[in-house]
Design a protein around this motif. Structure first.
Motif, PDB file in Angstrom:
ATOM      1  N   SER A  94       0.865  -1.179   0.000  1.00 23.61           N
ATOM      2  CA  SER A  94       0.000   0.000   0.000  1.00 23.61           C
ATOM      3  C   SER A  94       0.899   1.226   0.000  1.00 23.61           C
ATOM      4  O   SER A  94       1.859   1.297   0.782  1.00 23.61           O
ATOM      5  N   PHE A  95       0.607   2.168  -0.881  1.00 21.30           N
ATOM      6  CA  PHE A  95       1.380   3.397  -0.957  1.00 21.30           C
ATOM      7  C   PHE A  95       0.653   4.500  -0.189  1.00 21.30           C
ATOM      8  O   PHE A  95      -0.532   4.746  -0.417  1.00 21.30           O
ATOM      9  N   LEU A  96       1.372   5.145   0.737  1.00 20.40           N
ATOM     10  CA  LEU A  96       0.857   6.374   1.340  1.00 20.40           C
ATOM     11  C   LEU A  96       1.583   7.515   0.654  1.00 20.40           C
ATOM     12  O   LEU A  96       2.739   7.823   0.960  1.00 20.40           O
ATOM     13  N   ARG A  97       0.903   8.127  -0.303  1.00 21.41           N
ATOM     14  CA  ARG A  97       1.561   9.089  -1.177  1.00 21.41           C
ATOM     15  C   ARG A  97       1.464  10.511  -0.634  1.00 21.41           C
ATOM     16  O   ARG A  97       0.469  10.898  -0.017  1.00 21.41           O
ATOM     17  N   TYR A  98       2.517  11.289  -0.882  1.00 22.08           N
ATOM     18  CA  TYR A  98       2.552  12.708  -0.506  1.00 22.08           C
ATOM     19  C   TYR A  98       3.369  13.467  -1.560  1.00 22.08           C
ATOM     20  O   TYR A  98       4.424  13.993  -1.296  1.00 22.08           O
ATOM     21  N   PRO A  99       2.843  13.543  -2.786  1.00 15.52           N
ATOM     22  CA  PRO A  99       3.632  14.058  -3.915  1.00 15.52           C
ATOM     23  C   PRO A  99       4.092  15.498  -3.771  1.00 15.52           C
ATOM     24  O   PRO A  99       5.073  15.892  -4.410  1.00 15.52           O
ATOM     25  N   ASP A 100       3.402  16.291  -2.964  1.00 14.09           N
ATOM     26  CA  ASP A 100       3.806  17.679  -2.752  1.00 14.09           C
ATOM     27  C   ASP A 100       4.418  17.890  -1.372  1.00 14.09           C
ATOM     28  O   ASP A 100       4.478  19.020  -0.868  1.00 14.09           O
ATOM     29  N   GLY A 101       4.862  16.791  -0.751  1.00 11.85           N
ATOM     30  CA  GLY A 101       5.442  16.879   0.578  1.00 11.85           C
ATOM     31  C   GLY A 101       4.408  16.608   1.658  1.00 11.85           C
ATOM     32  O   GLY A 101       3.201  16.587   1.397  1.00 11.85           O
ATOM     33  N   PRO A 102       4.861  16.389   2.882  1.00 19.49           N
ATOM     34  CA  PRO A 102       3.943  16.057   3.976  1.00 19.49           C
ATOM     35  C   PRO A 102       2.909  17.128   4.291  1.00 19.49           C
ATOM     36  O   PRO A 102       1.868  16.825   4.871  1.00 19.49           O
ATOM     37  N   ALA A 128       9.450   5.017  -5.785  1.00 16.95           N
ATOM     38  CA  ALA A 128       9.992   6.181  -5.078  1.00 16.95           C
ATOM     39  C   ALA A 128       9.647   7.466  -5.812  1.00 16.95           C
ATOM     40  O   ALA A 128       9.414   8.511  -5.188  1.00 16.95           O
ATOM     41  N   ASN A 129       9.593   7.419  -7.137  1.00 11.41           N
ATOM     42  CA  ASN A 129       9.251   8.606  -7.914  1.00 11.41           C
ATOM     43  C   ASN A 129       7.817   9.056  -7.664  1.00 11.41           C
ATOM     44  O   ASN A 129       7.473  10.220  -7.896  1.00 11.41           O
ATOM     45  N   LEU A 130       6.954   8.150  -7.162  1.00  8.62           N
ATOM     46  CA  LEU A 130       5.589   8.532  -6.805  1.00  8.62           C
ATOM     47  C   LEU A 130       5.559   9.375  -5.529  1.00  8.62           C
ATOM     48  O   LEU A 130       4.544  10.012  -5.237  1.00  8.62           O
ATOM     49  N   VAL A 131       6.649   9.373  -4.765  1.00  2.84           N
ATOM     50  CA  VAL A 131       6.774   9.991  -3.438  1.00  2.84           C
ATOM     51  C   VAL A 131       5.782   9.323  -2.493  1.00  2.84           C
ATOM     52  O   VAL A 131       4.621   9.712  -2.376  1.00  2.84           O
ATOM     53  N   THR A 132       6.276   8.297  -1.823  1.00  2.00           N
ATOM     54  CA  THR A 132       5.367   7.455  -1.058  1.00  2.00           C
ATOM     55  C   THR A 132       6.055   6.823   0.139  1.00  2.00           C
ATOM     56  O   THR A 132       7.266   6.606   0.127  1.00  2.00           O
ATOM     57  N   GLU A 133       5.245   6.541   1.162  1.00  5.57           N
ATOM     58  CA  GLU A 133       5.640   5.573   2.180  1.00  5.57           C
ATOM     59  C   GLU A 133       5.266   4.187   1.659  1.00  5.57           C
ATOM     60  O   GLU A 133       4.328   4.028   0.882  1.00  5.57           O
ATOM     61  N   PHE A 134       5.982   3.167   2.138  1.00  7.91           N
ATOM     62  CA  PHE A 134       5.682   1.783   1.794  1.00  7.91           C
ATOM     63  C   PHE A 134       5.079   1.087   3.020  1.00  7.91           C
ATOM     64  O   PHE A 134       5.680   1.083   4.100  1.00  7.91           O
ATOM     65  N   HIS A 135       3.906   0.500   2.846  1.00  4.85           N
ATOM     66  CA  HIS A 135       3.226  -0.231   3.916  1.00  4.85           C
ATOM     67  C   HIS A 135       2.916  -1.642   3.415  1.00  4.85           C
ATOM     68  O   HIS A 135       2.448  -1.808   2.279  1.00  4.85           O
ATOM     69  N   THR A 136       3.144  -2.645   4.261  1.00  4.72           N
ATOM     70  CA  THR A 136       2.945  -4.037   3.844  1.00  4.72           C
ATOM     71  C   THR A 136       2.100  -4.804   4.862  1.00  4.72           C
ATOM     72  O   THR A 136       2.018  -4.445   6.033  1.00  4.72           O
ATOM     73  N   HIS A 137       1.480  -5.890   4.360  1.00  4.93           N
ATOM     74  CA  HIS A 137       0.750  -6.813   5.223  1.00  4.93           C
ATOM     75  C   HIS A 137       1.731  -7.712   5.985  1.00  4.93           C
ATOM     76  O   HIS A 137       2.931  -7.734   5.706  1.00  4.93           O
ATOM     77  N   GLN A 138       1.181  -8.494   6.898  1.00  2.00           N
ATOM     78  CA  GLN A 138       1.986  -9.451   7.678  1.00  2.00           C
ATOM     79  C   GLN A 138       1.933 -10.843   7.049  1.00  2.00           C
ATOM     80  O   GLN A 138       2.073 -11.849   7.733  1.00  2.00           O
ATOM     81  N   TRP A 139       1.738 -10.905   5.745  1.00  2.00           N
ATOM     82  CA  TRP A 139       1.688 -12.173   5.023  1.00  2.00           C
ATOM     83  C   TRP A 139       2.182 -11.945   3.599  1.00  2.00           C
ATOM     84  O   TRP A 139       2.237 -10.818   3.107  1.00  2.00           O
ATOM     85  N   LEU A 140       2.573 -13.047   2.950  1.00  3.40           N
ATOM     86  CA  LEU A 140       3.080 -13.003   1.586  1.00  3.40           C
ATOM     87  C   LEU A 140       1.938 -13.224   0.596  1.00  3.40           C
ATOM     88  O   LEU A 140       0.959 -13.906   0.906  1.00  3.40           O
ATOM     89  N   VAL A 141       2.089 -12.683  -0.619  1.00  9.72           N
ATOM     90  CA  VAL A 141       0.993 -12.773  -1.590  1.00  9.72           C
ATOM     91  C   VAL A 141       0.695 -14.216  -1.989  1.00  9.72           C
ATOM     92  O   VAL A 141      -0.432 -14.537  -2.371  1.00  9.72           O
ATOM     93  N   ARG A 142       1.675 -15.091  -1.881  1.00 11.40           N
ATOM     94  CA  ARG A 142       1.427 -16.490  -2.265  1.00 11.40           C
ATOM     95  C   ARG A 142       0.688 -17.268  -1.181  1.00 11.40           C
ATOM     96  O   ARG A 142       0.210 -18.383  -1.432  1.00 11.40           O
ATOM     97  N   SER A 143       0.628 -16.710   0.038  1.00 12.33           N
ATOM     98  CA  SER A 143      -0.019 -17.428   1.142  1.00 12.33           C
ATOM     99  C   SER A 143      -0.743 -16.442   2.062  1.00 12.33           C
ATOM    100  O   SER A 143      -0.361 -16.279   3.227  1.00 12.33           O
TER     101      SER A 143
END
Length: 295
Positions: free
Chosen positions: A53-61, A108-123
């Motif tokens: 999940s991207f938390l985007r802030y293209p113009d800064g926080p 990174a060019n989208l200007v974003t935080e990276f957020h992930t689940h606690q599981w892998l996409v295959r499982s």
């Protein structure tokens, strides 16, 4: 014309590199992209095979900040995507999976935080991470979070689970552990039980319920991010805060010795020296032999 750079054989468009994203420090978009490119060896293993999940802030926080879960328009065809289950009533979502350096630089060019689940996409039905988000209610700070983290470390160790700390990159602390053999629902139940136990053991310091009225001066042990639909800020992600703070792995010695919030505040420029000195402190999470079953 938007400049194009080649990254590991892929053509990646980079835009507005001169834009200042963090006026207080003068940190630019070019510096943000450079940070991710040079931190990739540590960051990518924690993103790989996970929907992002991207938390985007293209113009800064200080500008518009918004979550993007579905694949953004214009995503290159070489960026990996995956169908991710949502609630039983909803169709699956298609989300980005950041597998390699070109995909990381593109994101990174989208200007974003990276957020992930606690599981892998295959499982998606099996959690491979256990997480506690320790969130201080003012006047409590990360100093009090460290006290709670030390208690949780010992309690988890009693169940054979090895916890690893990182800063949230805002005001709190995250604890992560590698687990196996349990669903996100079961992992959430276990995490909630430990949060309740922590509140009983440290009643003046801990609260396990989210109600704001309960939280002043205490540490909220947020166990809910273990739910299948929830995500947590990834290790090494730069946060959309006043300055380019990073969710930074720390040692247990740093946690035990923390007497001031400033001791556990790290910005993008601090990460390369820390990686040189410590390596990736969360590397044990990537070793399947160190993943523990829940009791």
């Amino acid at each position: 014309m938007t400049p194009i750079t080649e990254v590991a054989g892929r053509r990646v468009a980079l835009s507005n590199l001169e834009k200042v994203l963090y006026p207080e420090t003068g940190f630019t978009k070019a510096e943000l992209v450079h940070y991710y490119a040079t931190t990739a060896d540590a960051l990518l293993p924690h993103l790989r095979d996970r929907a992002v999940s991207f938390l985007r802030y293209p113009d800064g926080p200080e500008g518009q900040v918004f979550f993007t879960k579905n694949v953004p328009p214009g995503t290159p065809e070489w960026v990996t995507t995956a169908e991710v289950p949502r609630s039983s009533a909803d169709a699956p979502a298609r989300m980005v999976v950041v597998q390699d350096l070109p995909s990381l630089v593109w994101a990174a060019n989208l200007v974003t935080e990276f957020h992930t689940h606690q599981w892998l996409v295959r499982s998606p039905d099996e959690a491979d991470r256990l997480v506690f988000d320790l969130d201080p209610g003012s006047p409590a700070t990360i100093v009090q979070c460290c006290e709670v983290a030390l208690w949780l470390r010992e309690r988890l160790a009693a169940d054979g689970i090895e916890a690893h700390p990182k800063t949230a990159g805002s005001k709190g602390l995250h604890l992560l552990a590698a687990v196996r053999g349990a669903s996100p629902e079961r992992t959430s139940e276990y995490a909630r039980a430990l949060a309740v136990e922590a509140e009983r053991a440290l009643p003046r310091l801990v609260v396990h319920r989210m109600a704001r009225s309960l939280r002043p001066g205490k540490v909220f042990v947020d166990w809910s991010q273990n739910a299948a639909r929830k995500t947590t800020a990834a290790p090494y992600t730069v946060r959309a805060r006043r300055t380019p703070l990073v969710s930074t792995p720390v040692t247990w010695e740093e946690v035990a010795e923390c007497r001031s919030p400033a001791r556990l505040e790290f910005q993008a420029g601090d990460i390369a020296p820390r990686l040189h000195d410590h390596g990736d402190l969360l590397a044990p999470l990537l070793d399947p032999d160190r993943a523990a079953p829940l009791p």
